[in-house]
Design an enzyme around this catalytic site. Structure first.
Site, mmCIF file in Angstrom:
data_model
loop_
_atom_site.group_PDB
_atom_site.id
_atom_site.type_symbol
_atom_site.label_atom_id
_atom_site.label_comp_id
_atom_site.label_asym_id
_atom_site.label_seq_id
_atom_site.Cartn_x
_atom_site.Cartn_y
_atom_site.Cartn_z
ATOM 1 N N MET A 1 95.407 14.696 9.276
ATOM 2 C CA MET A 1 96.629 15.510 9.635
ATOM 3 C C MET A 1 97.669 14.376 10.056
ATOM 4 O O MET A 1 97.464 13.599 10.937
ATOM 5 C CB MET A 1 96.222 16.114 10.795
ATOM 6 C CG MET A 1 97.252 17.081 11.212
ATOM 7 S SD MET A 1 96.746 18.491 12.183
ATOM 8 C CE MET A 1 95.943 17.787 13.698
ATOM 9 N N ARG B 1 93.411 22.080 18.351
ATOM 10 C CA ARG B 1 93.598 21.895 19.795
ATOM 11 C C ARG B 1 92.376 22.436 20.579
ATOM 12 O O ARG B 1 91.795 21.886 21.555
ATOM 13 C CB ARG B 1 94.643 22.656 20.154
ATOM 14 C CG ARG B 1 95.797 21.952 19.767
ATOM 15 C CD ARG B 1 97.213 22.508 20.080
ATOM 16 N NE ARG B 1 98.286 21.726 19.873
ATOM 17 C CZ ARG B 1 99.648 21.903 19.855
ATOM 18 N NH1 ARG B 1 99.971 23.232 20.343
ATOM 19 N NH2 ARG B 1 100.803 21.047 19.784
ATOM 20 N N TYR C 1 95.895 13.438 22.532
ATOM 21 C CA TYR C 1 96.187 13.931 20.999
ATOM 22 C C TYR C 1 96.106 15.223 20.848
ATOM 23 O O TYR C 1 95.940 15.824 21.860
ATOM 24 C CB TYR C 1 95.542 12.986 20.095
ATOM 25 C CG TYR C 1 93.903 13.163 20.194
ATOM 26 C CD1 TYR C 1 93.272 13.834 20.611
ATOM 27 C CD2 TYR C 1 93.289 11.935 19.395
ATOM 28 C CE1 TYR C 1 91.860 13.973 20.862
ATOM 29 C CE2 TYR C 1 91.939 12.168 19.308
ATOM 30 C CZ TYR C 1 91.159 13.192 20.106
ATOM 31 O OH TYR C 1 90.069 12.821 19.734
ATOM 32 N N GLU C 2 96.713 15.667 19.746
ATOM 33 C CA GLU C 2 96.599 17.062 19.467
ATOM 34 C C GLU C 2 97.820 17.763 20.213
ATOM 35 O O GLU C 2 97.778 18.984 20.710
ATOM 36 C CB GLU C 2 95.470 17.918 19.299
ATOM 37 C CG GLU C 2 94.636 17.460 18.296
ATOM 38 C CD GLU C 2 94.910 17.462 16.973
ATOM 39 O OE1 GLU C 2 95.998 18.214 16.617
ATOM 40 O OE2 GLU C 2 94.447 16.582 15.989
ATOM 41 N N GLY C 3 99.122 16.922 20.806
ATOM 42 C CA GLY C 3 99.869 17.384 21.750
ATOM 43 C C GLY C 3 99.208 17.280 22.970
ATOM 44 O O GLY C 3 98.221 17.745 23.518
#
Lengths: 612, 258
Positions: free
Chosen positions: A161, A297, A439-441
């Protein structure tokens, strides 16, 4: 490194607590039954304990390396990946039409916990492959689906991603990578991406990247982004690999943890030959990417749970063996040393670890089950379950990663000085866990998603519905002789959270207070929801324990007989411990909701008045 | 090549063992039951032979209904058929009776090779494979760590004290498998789903032409007990030379280690 699991609690969640039968009656899951799903979890656990766990330590100590443009993973990763791919563990819940196995998400959650707990670095390649493939399955043309999906779901090709760039991280609106449409309908991409997990590796012959980029006339900001499929190697019409697609790994990061996972800098199109294919429509990229990001997430939340549980189980085993100090009831120096698990402080810490792991597992399993319910329902009912999934996604991600990290810290502390050394696994768990908060926001971004989007979703119905359910459980259990005091704590938490959610929007500085307190608000939601689910579980466990004791002819009011029965039966001890974990969480976790409400209700804004 | 693989449903070796109140049985009510680990080598070997030479792999066990779990695992690994020999008369079967049951079943399941684990954990008798070969009048080779087919014979490596023995055996024969022969595959998700649809044939004593009266155990179990708990450790005190003397004395007189 040996992976110590908590399969018993994973199975409790699936087989004794969640309403599995409703799922198994649905057309979508009619192929499965309880016995088969039990075997599925057993076999997934075998792979996790076997080759996957075997390379967790080499992944950390040797790590992924980068030399002369080539990424090499640590010894053992190849074997583990082959076992995962051959077994169908890359995409167990994915669409069977494209090589997935179509398992319920609530089962997939258990499988993910095992694999992530056994070897987080290894699991990330798996997670990203299925995530990128799911994007293609959802939004690509039939032709692209036929080329990529099955190969990725079955692990023949990897995936990644690609969002972050040097100047565009939490705010993706600043992405600069360019995509220019060609006469044949494909696009040529040019740009640089950083922090790309599994962006390059030596496990699969091809890697398929999902890349956010900007078309030439697109507006600035997030609304100008489009999403592209970009393979490392082009694919010929017959499915074989063609020319190199001008995607170069320029370096990998040196990090605090997850050393086994290559975090890559990727350069697209430095020779003008990087071909990509549009997913969906131009300028709708971020919206589409959110589908993958939401799934990822949720899975990062399961990662927090998986590592925390593995760290706790290792600490528990150590505490039973490590001799130090004298018994609380006999402190004479000439008496022998006792295992540290006898010391009240160690016991408190161990049950805190266990209770938070169980809370995370309940939250993650319930979210997976809501996904399944959303899959098998339509209309308003579908919207209700989907609303809960969307509400839970940022909570799962941030609450499970945040408290998962905290559990690894408590677990390390259990070892004393040895926990700080590389001789024991505690320090690796701690280092590997921290990234899940980032990570992932980041967890801060998750909190903004919760307060900005998810609280307002469907006019706030999901959050009201949920607090209503939690409040009802508090009332239902209020008179229970064992769980009543815990139910009262849940009631207080629901009330405090409800008051905050009502009062803040009415204040003049509502926007500032919401942004300032997004992280505490998410934490309050996480505690309240988990406390509610844990009490539900405790009620089930309490009934099962009573039935077991009755079967054995044990009078539960006779403390000595009860203690002997719990020592004799692992099942009885399991149910007893679930009740105790819920009681501890209600008394030591849930009060944090009310404590955090104090600052919010008072309208305290000291951070904004401070001159840093 | 058609291969018959004998498997046993056993408690996981990590099970906390307790003796039941009658002092004659183990209380395994909460045990996790698995395929005997050595039998996994036998299943894997059968599957590899099938993949190379064609034919079918049939797994067979003697046990209660819960033993279907182990049969399903072998089916999930890739075995084609499964047979459960289950009858109240089989419940206390000793190795001799178990071998008779398997021999009767094998007579109904023509095969070129019979594989088993080198022994079943828990009982640890190491007799069934050898007795089965004897009853069937075919060669038996035990503790096998390597196998190559040469025409209608097998070249087999056996683990012996301090070395390896190479044995040639003609087919059909019974082979008991040892760790090192292969690396058993993990059942795949597809395999687990496929196993669900494969039929398990159930045979009772009457189906096998066995008279229950002849299956009574040939020995009587008198008592079962756990090893004594480990005694508390001793910490020596005093001057170092005295401690050393005392340690040597204790190692000699009490521990009998020197």
């Amino acid at each position: 490194m040996k992976y110590l699991d908590d399969a018993r609690d994973v199975k409790f969640n699936l087989f004794e607590w969640l309403d599995l039968d409703t799922l198994l009656k649905a057309e979508r899951y009619k192929e499965f039954d309880r016995e088969t799903l039990n075997s599925v979890l057993d076999e997934a656990l075998k792979v996790a304990r076997g080759s996957v766990a075997a390379c967790n330590e080499s992944g950390d100590r040797i790590g992924a390396t980068f030399d002369a443009g080539k990424v090499t993973l640590a010894p053992g990763f190849d074997k583990a990946y082959q076992d995962l791919a051959a077994g169908g563990w890359i995409a167990p819940t994915a669409n069977p039409d494209f090589g997935g196995m179509g398992l319920p998400e609530s089962v997939g959650t258990g499988i993910s916990e095992f694999i992530m707990g056994a070897n987080t670095s290894m699991s990330l390649t798996v997670l990203l492959s299925r995530g990128a493939a799911h994007l293609i399955e959802s939004f690509a043309t039939d032709e692209l689906k036929a080329i990529y999906c099955e190969k990725m779901y079955t692990g023949q090709w990897g995936g990644s991603m690609c969002l972050t760039e040097p100047s565009a991280g939490s705010d993706l609106g600043d992405i600069k990578t360019k995509a220019v449409k060609q006469e044949d309908g494909s696009y040529l991409l040019v740009g640089e991406k950083i922090f790309i997990t599994s962006g390059d590796q030596d496990l699969t012959p091809n890697i398929v990247h999902a890349v956010l980029a900007r078309t030439p006339d697109a507006p600035t900001g997030a609304k100008g982004l489009s999403l592209f499929v970009v393979p490392k190697f082009r694919v010929n019409a017959d499915g074989s690999l063609g020319a190199f697609n001008d995607v170069v790994c320029s370096n990998i990061e040196h990090k605090l943890g997850i050393h086994g996972s290559p975090t890559c800098s990727l350069v697209f199109g430095s020779n003008g030959a990087c071909q990509g294919f549009l997913l969906g429509k131009e300028r709708a990229g971020l919206l589409l990417m959110f589908q993958m990001m939401n799934a990822a997430r949720y899975e990062v939340g399961v990662q927090g749970l998986g590592i925390a549980s593995a760290a706790h189980q290792a600490a528990l085993a150590y505490a039973k063996e490590r001799l130090q100090g004298r018994s609380m009831t006999n402190r004479e120096p000439q008496t022998g040393q006792v295992p540290i698990i006898e010391h009240p402080d160690v016991r408190r810490s161990l049950l805190m670890q266990s209770a938070y792991c169980q809370a995370m597992r309940a939250l993650a399993s319930y979210t997976g089950w809501c996904m399944d319910m959303a899959h098998i329902t339509e209309g308003e009912e579908h919207d209700r379950w989907q609303g809960l999934v969307e509400l839970f996604t940022p909570i799962c991600k941030a609450w499970c990663s945040g408290w998962g990290f905290r559990v690894t810290e408590w677990a390390l502390q259990t070892y004393g000085g040895y926990g700080y050394t590389c001789e024991y696994p505690a320090e690796q768990y701690l280092r590997d866990a921290q990234i899940a908060c980032i990570y992932e926001g980041t967890n801060g971004i998750q909190a903004l998603d919760l307060v900005g989007r998810k609280f307002r979703l469907q006019e706030g119905k999901p959050v009201k519905h949920l607090l209503g359910l939690a409040g009802k459980t508090a009332q239902d259990l209020a008179a229970d002789p064992v769980l009543g005091p815990s139910a009262m704590q849940l009631g207080s938490a629901v009330k405090a959270l409800g008051a905050v959610l009502t009062e803040i929007p009415a204040k003049d500085n509502a926007m500032l207070l919401t942004l300032l307190n997004a992280v505490p608000l998410l934490d309050m939601m996480g505690h309240t929801v988990s406390g509610y689910l844990l009490l539900q579980q405790a009620a089930v466990a309490k009934t099962k324990l009573a039935a077991l004791l009755k079967d054995k002819g044990v009078d539960a009011s006779d403390k000595a007989a009860l203690r002997a029965a719990l020592k004799d039966s692992a099942e009885a001890a399991f149910y007893n411990n679930k009740v105790q974990a819920a009681v501890l969480f209600a008394h030591r976790g849930l009060p944090l909701v009310g404590a955090q409400a104090v600052a919010l209700r008072a309208g305290e804004v000291a951070p904004m008045e401070t001159v840093f | 090549m058609n291969v018959l693989v004998c498997v046993k449903h056993v408690p996981d070796t990590e099970t906390r063992v307790k003796v039941a109140a009658d002092g004659l049985h183990l209380d395994l009510g909460e045990a996790n039951w698995v395929v005997n680990p050595y039998d996994e080598y036998a299943v894997e070997q059968g599957l590899q032979l099938k993949e190379k030479l064609g034919g079918e792999v049939t797994v067979i066990t003697v046990g209660g209904d819960d033993a279907t779990k182990s049969l399903r695992q072998a089916l999930a690994m890739g075995a084609d058929k499964a047979v459960l020999c289950s009858d109240p008369a089989f419940e206390d079967a000793d190795p001799w009776s178990t071998a008779r049951i398997l021999a009767a079943a094998a007579a109904k399941l023509p095969c070129d090779l019979i594989l088993s684990g080198k022994h079943g954990v828990g009982g640890d008798n190491q007799q069934v494979g050898s007795l089965l070969g004897q009853l069937m009048g075919i060669p038996v080779v035990t503790v096998v760590t390597g196998m190559d087919l040469e025409g209608t014979s097998l070249m087999l490596k056996r683990e012996i004290e301090g070395g390896t023995e190479v044995v040639k055996a003609s087919l059909p024969c019974v082979i008991s498998c040892q760790k090192g022969l292969n690396e058993p595959r993990y059942p795949s998700l597809k395999g687990i789903m496929a196993a669900k649809k494969k039929e398990i044939t159930a045979w009772k004593a009457a189906d096998l032409g066995l008279d229950p009266a002849t299956l009574a155990p040939s020995f009587q179990l008198k008592k079962m007990e756990l090893p004594p708990p480990r005694p508390a450790g001793k910490i020596l005190s005093g001057e170092i030379p005295d401690q050393v003397k005392e340690l040597v004395k204790l190692l000699h007189d009490e521990a009998k280690a020197i």
